[in-house]
Design a protein around this motif. Structure first.
Motif, PDB file in Angstrom:
ATOM      1  N   THR A  16      84.660-130.763  25.073  1.00 62.26           N
ATOM      2  CA  THR A  16      84.178-130.236  23.789  1.00 62.26           C
ATOM      3  C   THR A  16      85.153-129.192  23.246  1.00 62.26           C
ATOM      4  O   THR A  16      85.409-129.152  22.037  1.00 62.26           O
ATOM      5  CB  THR A  16      82.767-129.615  23.956  1.00 62.26           C
ATOM      6  OG1 THR A  16      81.942-130.577  24.617  1.00 62.26           O
ATOM      7  CG2 THR A  16      82.149-129.274  22.624  1.00 62.26           C
ATOM      8  N   GLU A  19      87.878-130.981  21.496  1.00 60.98           N
ATOM      9  CA  GLU A  19      87.473-131.471  20.172  1.00 60.98           C
ATOM     10  C   GLU A  19      87.438-130.324  19.158  1.00 60.98           C
ATOM     11  O   GLU A  19      87.803-130.495  17.991  1.00 60.98           O
ATOM     12  CB  GLU A  19      86.101-132.148  20.257  1.00 60.98           C
ATOM     13  CG  GLU A  19      86.144-133.464  21.016  1.00 60.98           C
ATOM     14  CD  GLU A  19      84.783-134.148  21.050  1.00 60.98           C
ATOM     15  OE1 GLU A  19      83.849-133.676  20.387  1.00 60.98           O
ATOM     16  OE2 GLU A  19      84.671-135.161  21.756  1.00 60.98           O
ATOM     17  N   LEU A  20      86.996-129.138  19.628  1.00 61.44           N
ATOM     18  CA  LEU A  20      86.967-127.969  18.745  1.00 61.44           C
ATOM     19  C   LEU A  20      88.386-127.581  18.316  1.00 61.44           C
ATOM     20  O   LEU A  20      88.613-127.201  17.166  1.00 61.44           O
ATOM     21  CB  LEU A  20      86.280-126.797  19.448  1.00 61.44           C
ATOM     22  CG  LEU A  20      84.760-126.911  19.588  1.00 61.44           C
ATOM     23  CD1 LEU A  20      84.227-125.943  20.642  1.00 61.44           C
ATOM     24  CD2 LEU A  20      84.074-126.635  18.250  1.00 61.44           C
ATOM     25  N   VAL A  22      90.858-129.679  17.995  1.00 63.42           N
ATOM     26  CA  VAL A  22      91.250-130.686  16.992  1.00 63.42           C
ATOM     27  C   VAL A  22      90.620-130.323  15.640  1.00 63.42           C
ATOM     28  O   VAL A  22      91.272-130.421  14.589  1.00 63.42           O
ATOM     29  CB  VAL A  22      90.836-132.107  17.448  1.00 63.42           C
ATOM     30  CG1 VAL A  22      91.064-133.124  16.340  1.00 63.42           C
ATOM     31  CG2 VAL A  22      91.615-132.515  18.695  1.00 63.42           C
ATOM     32  N   GLY A  23      89.360-129.862  15.676  1.00 60.98           N
ATOM     33  CA  GLY A  23      88.687-129.415  14.454  1.00 60.98           C
ATOM     34  C   GLY A  23      89.443-128.262  13.799  1.00 60.98           C
ATOM     35  O   GLY A  23      89.619-128.230  12.577  1.00 60.98           O
ATOM     36  N   MET A  26      92.522-129.600  12.070  1.00 58.70           N
ATOM     37  CA  MET A  26      92.217-130.280  10.804  1.00 58.70           C
ATOM     38  C   MET A  26      91.840-129.264   9.719  1.00 58.70           C
ATOM     39  O   MET A  26      92.134-129.467   8.545  1.00 58.70           O
ATOM     40  CB  MET A  26      91.093-131.313  10.991  1.00 58.70           C
ATOM     41  CG  MET A  26      91.441-132.450  11.937  1.00 58.70           C
ATOM     42  SD  MET A  26      93.069-133.175  11.722  1.00 58.70           S
ATOM     43  CE  MET A  26      92.899-134.009  10.152  1.00 58.70           C
ATOM     44  N   GLN A  27      91.204-128.152  10.122  1.00 55.16           N
ATOM     45  CA  GLN A  27      90.921-127.063   9.163  1.00 55.16           C
ATOM     46  C   GLN A  27      92.226-126.531   8.589  1.00 55.16           C
ATOM     47  O   GLN A  27      92.334-126.271   7.398  1.00 55.16           O
ATOM     48  CB  GLN A  27      90.207-125.913   9.876  1.00 55.16           C
ATOM     49  CG  GLN A  27      88.706-125.968   9.831  1.00 55.16           C
ATOM     50  CD  GLN A  27      88.078-124.689  10.398  1.00 55.16           C
ATOM     51  OE1 GLN A  27      88.761-123.847  10.979  1.00 55.16           O
ATOM     52  NE2 GLN A  27      86.783-124.567  10.247  1.00 55.16           N
ATOM     53  N   GLU A  28      93.231-126.363   9.473  1.00 59.46           N
ATOM     54  CA  GLU A  28      94.529-125.816   9.047  1.00 59.46           C
ATOM     55  C   GLU A  28      95.320-126.806   8.205  1.00 59.46           C
ATOM     56  O   GLU A  28      96.075-126.425   7.323  1.00 59.46           O
ATOM     57  CB  GLU A  28      95.375-125.447  10.285  1.00 59.46           C
ATOM     58  CG  GLU A  28      94.897-124.221  11.011  1.00 59.46           C
ATOM     59  CD  GLU A  28      95.758-123.908  12.225  1.00 59.46           C
ATOM     60  OE1 GLU A  28      95.431-122.937  12.906  1.00 59.46           O
ATOM     61  OE2 GLU A  28      96.737-124.633  12.498  1.00 59.46           O
ATOM     62  N   THR A  29      95.140-128.116   8.501  1.00 61.99           N
ATOM     63  CA  THR A  29      95.983-129.140   7.862  1.00 61.99           C
ATOM     64  C   THR A  29      95.544-129.437   6.433  1.00 61.99           C
ATOM     65  O   THR A  29      96.385-129.683   5.560  1.00 61.99           O
ATOM     66  CB  THR A  29      95.951-130.445   8.698  1.00 61.99           C
ATOM     67  OG1 THR A  29      96.303-130.113  10.040  1.00 61.99           O
ATOM     68  CG2 THR A  29      96.940-131.465   8.169  1.00 61.99           C
ATOM     69  N   GLY A  90      79.076-127.791  21.526  1.00 56.75           N
ATOM     70  CA  GLY A  90      79.864-127.994  20.297  1.00 56.75           C
ATOM     71  C   GLY A  90      79.370-127.127  19.147  1.00 56.75           C
ATOM     72  O   GLY A  90      80.172-126.554  18.405  1.00 56.75           O
ATOM     73  N   LEU A  98      85.193-121.930  15.091  1.00 61.42           N
ATOM     74  CA  LEU A  98      85.584-122.478  13.783  1.00 61.42           C
ATOM     75  C   LEU A  98      84.945-121.725  12.614  1.00 61.42           C
ATOM     76  O   LEU A  98      85.246-122.025  11.459  1.00 61.42           O
ATOM     77  CB  LEU A  98      85.205-123.972  13.712  1.00 61.42           C
ATOM     78  CG  LEU A  98      85.846-124.886  14.767  1.00 61.42           C
ATOM     79  CD1 LEU A  98      85.282-126.296  14.651  1.00 61.42           C
ATOM     80  CD2 LEU A  98      87.359-124.916  14.605  1.00 61.42           C
ATOM     81  N   GLY A  99      84.071-120.774  12.900  1.00 64.78           N
ATOM     82  CA  GLY A  99      83.441-119.979  11.838  1.00 64.78           C
ATOM     83  C   GLY A  99      82.432-120.768  11.019  1.00 64.78           C
ATOM     84  O   GLY A  99      82.193-120.440   9.851  1.00 64.78           O
ATOM     85  N   GLU A 100      81.826-121.809  11.616  1.00 68.93           N
ATOM     86  CA  GLU A 100      80.842-122.611  10.873  1.00 68.93           C
ATOM     87  C   GLU A 100      79.505-121.882  10.809  1.00 68.93           C
ATOM     88  O   GLU A 100      79.188-121.083  11.691  1.00 68.93           O
ATOM     89  CB  GLU A 100      80.655-123.980  11.566  1.00 68.93           C
ATOM     90  CG  GLU A 100      81.911-124.832  11.508  1.00 68.93           C
ATOM     91  CD  GLU A 100      81.793-126.133  12.295  1.00 68.93           C
ATOM     92  OE1 GLU A 100      80.740-126.376  12.906  1.00 68.93           O
ATOM     93  OE2 GLU A 100      82.780-126.887  12.303  1.00 68.93           O
ATOM     94  N   LYS A 101      78.753-122.200   9.756  1.00 72.41           N
ATOM     95  CA  LYS A 101      77.412-121.614   9.635  1.00 72.41           C
ATOM     96  C   LYS A 101      76.406-122.717   9.969  1.00 72.41           C
ATOM     97  O   LYS A 101      76.284-123.687   9.213  1.00 72.41           O
ATOM     98  CB  LYS A 101      77.181-121.095   8.223  1.00 72.41           C
ATOM     99  CG  LYS A 101      78.080-119.908   7.888  1.00 72.41           C
ATOM    100  CD  LYS A 101      78.012-119.564   6.425  1.00 72.41           C
ATOM    101  CE  LYS A 101      79.070-118.535   6.077  1.00 72.41           C
ATOM    102  NZ  LYS A 101      80.441-119.093   6.111  1.00 72.41           N
ATOM    103  N   VAL A 102      75.749-122.588  11.108  1.00 70.28           N
ATOM    104  CA  VAL A 102      74.819-123.632  11.550  1.00 70.28           C
ATOM    105  C   VAL A 102      73.405-123.247  11.108  1.00 70.28           C
ATOM    106  O   VAL A 102      72.810-122.322  11.666  1.00 70.28           O
ATOM    107  CB  VAL A 102      74.906-123.851  13.072  1.00 70.28           C
ATOM    108  CG1 VAL A 102      73.939-124.933  13.514  1.00 70.28           C
ATOM    109  CG2 VAL A 102      76.336-124.234  13.468  1.00 70.28           C
TER     110      VAL A 102
END
Lengths: 124, 152
Positions: A16, A19-20, A22-23, A26-29, A90, A98-102
């Motif tokens: 996991t 995968e984070l 990789v996430g 993709m945030q940077e790209t 995850g 990743l600083g996501e808001k869940v």
């Protein structure tokens, strides 16, 4: 028993974590702006320049070989329900790495997915 | 027809959020087919190989050939490459905590394929698990796919 615990930890936490990473890459790209094979390949190519991709791939490779090793002496119906914990790991990683808001709906959804996956694989 | 559909997805006349959602859902659809099929092929191959012994090291080359010398594992690896590509592209559009659990719909796809193509029987409890997964994904679908900004 100890080997199983180590392999499960590698699959869940390291897999996991990979995968984070990789996430993060993709945030940077950037986003897939045009839905074409050329644009997709170009975006994936740009992502390969991020260090996070390579850290993620290395971690997922470790998890992949751990899964192969575990499946050689344990049944899928035992291995997969335990690895369903990776959905919770995850979500926690998504918040802190990743600083996501869940939102609460997403937590409920993740909990139901964990339960559903466990039932599906346990009844095979 | 596929090109026309791709053009539709790229059209500025479509709402930005609608296009974002459509692309994310298409990529998740690719993931839920290729991921579980790839894992099943790998599991099938490892069952054929049997229990792995890492000792003595002199046996490792033979073990490597046994594991990687079949079509099944390469078909599985090809599926997983398609899966990871779709996964990466989906992560460029949506949160990890949105995409990862949504991919669990793959268990439903496998069960439906098993019933209609392989004519397998699926127990009521198994269907209940799939319904719970779908319910969970419907909760996740009610949240905004992306809660962070891309760096560029």
């Amino acid at each position: 028993m100890i080997l199983e615990a180590i392999l499960f930890a590698l699959i869940i936490v390291v897999g996991t974590g990979g995968e984070l990473c990789v996430g993060r890459a993709m945030q940077e790209t950037g986003q897939l702006e045009r839905f074409r094979p050329g644009a997709a390949v170009s975006l994936l190519g740009r992502a390969l320049r991020s260090k996070w991709i390579w850290i993620g791939v290395a971690m997922m490779t470790i998890a992949f070989f751990s899964l192969l090793l575990l499946l050689s002496f344990e049944s899928v119906s035992f291995v997969v329900p335990v690895t369903a914990l990776s959905y919770l790991v995850g979500a926690v990683g998504g918040i802190f790495f990743l600083g996501e808001k869940v939102a609460w709906q997403r937590w409920v959804g993740i909990g139901l997915v964990c339960l559903g996956v466990t039932i599906v694989v346990a009844t095979k | 027809m596929t090109t026309e559909f791709a053009k539709t997805l790229d059209q500025p006349s479509q709402g930005m959020h609608t296009r974002l959602h459509l692309k994310t859902y298409i990529l998740i659809a690719i993931m839920i087919v290729t991921g579980p099929v790839g894992n099943l092929l790998l599991a099938k191959n490892m069952k054929r190989v049997g229990t792995i012994s890492m000792w003595p090291p002199s046996q490792l080359p033979e073990l490597f050939i046994r594991v990687f010398g079949s079509f099944t594992i390469w078909a599985g690896i090809a599926c997983l490459i398609a899966f990871i590509s779709a996964y990466m592209l989906a992560l460029s559009l949506a949160d990890y905590s949105f995409v990862q659990p949504a991919a669990a719909l793959g268990y439903g796809v496998i069960a439906v394929l098993g019933v209609f193509i392989l004519h397998e029987s699926v127990s009521p409890l198994h269907w209940l698990g799939i319904v719970i997964i779908c319910l969970g994904v419907s909760f996740i679908r009610n949240t905004h796919p992306r809660t962070t900004e891309n760096s560029r």
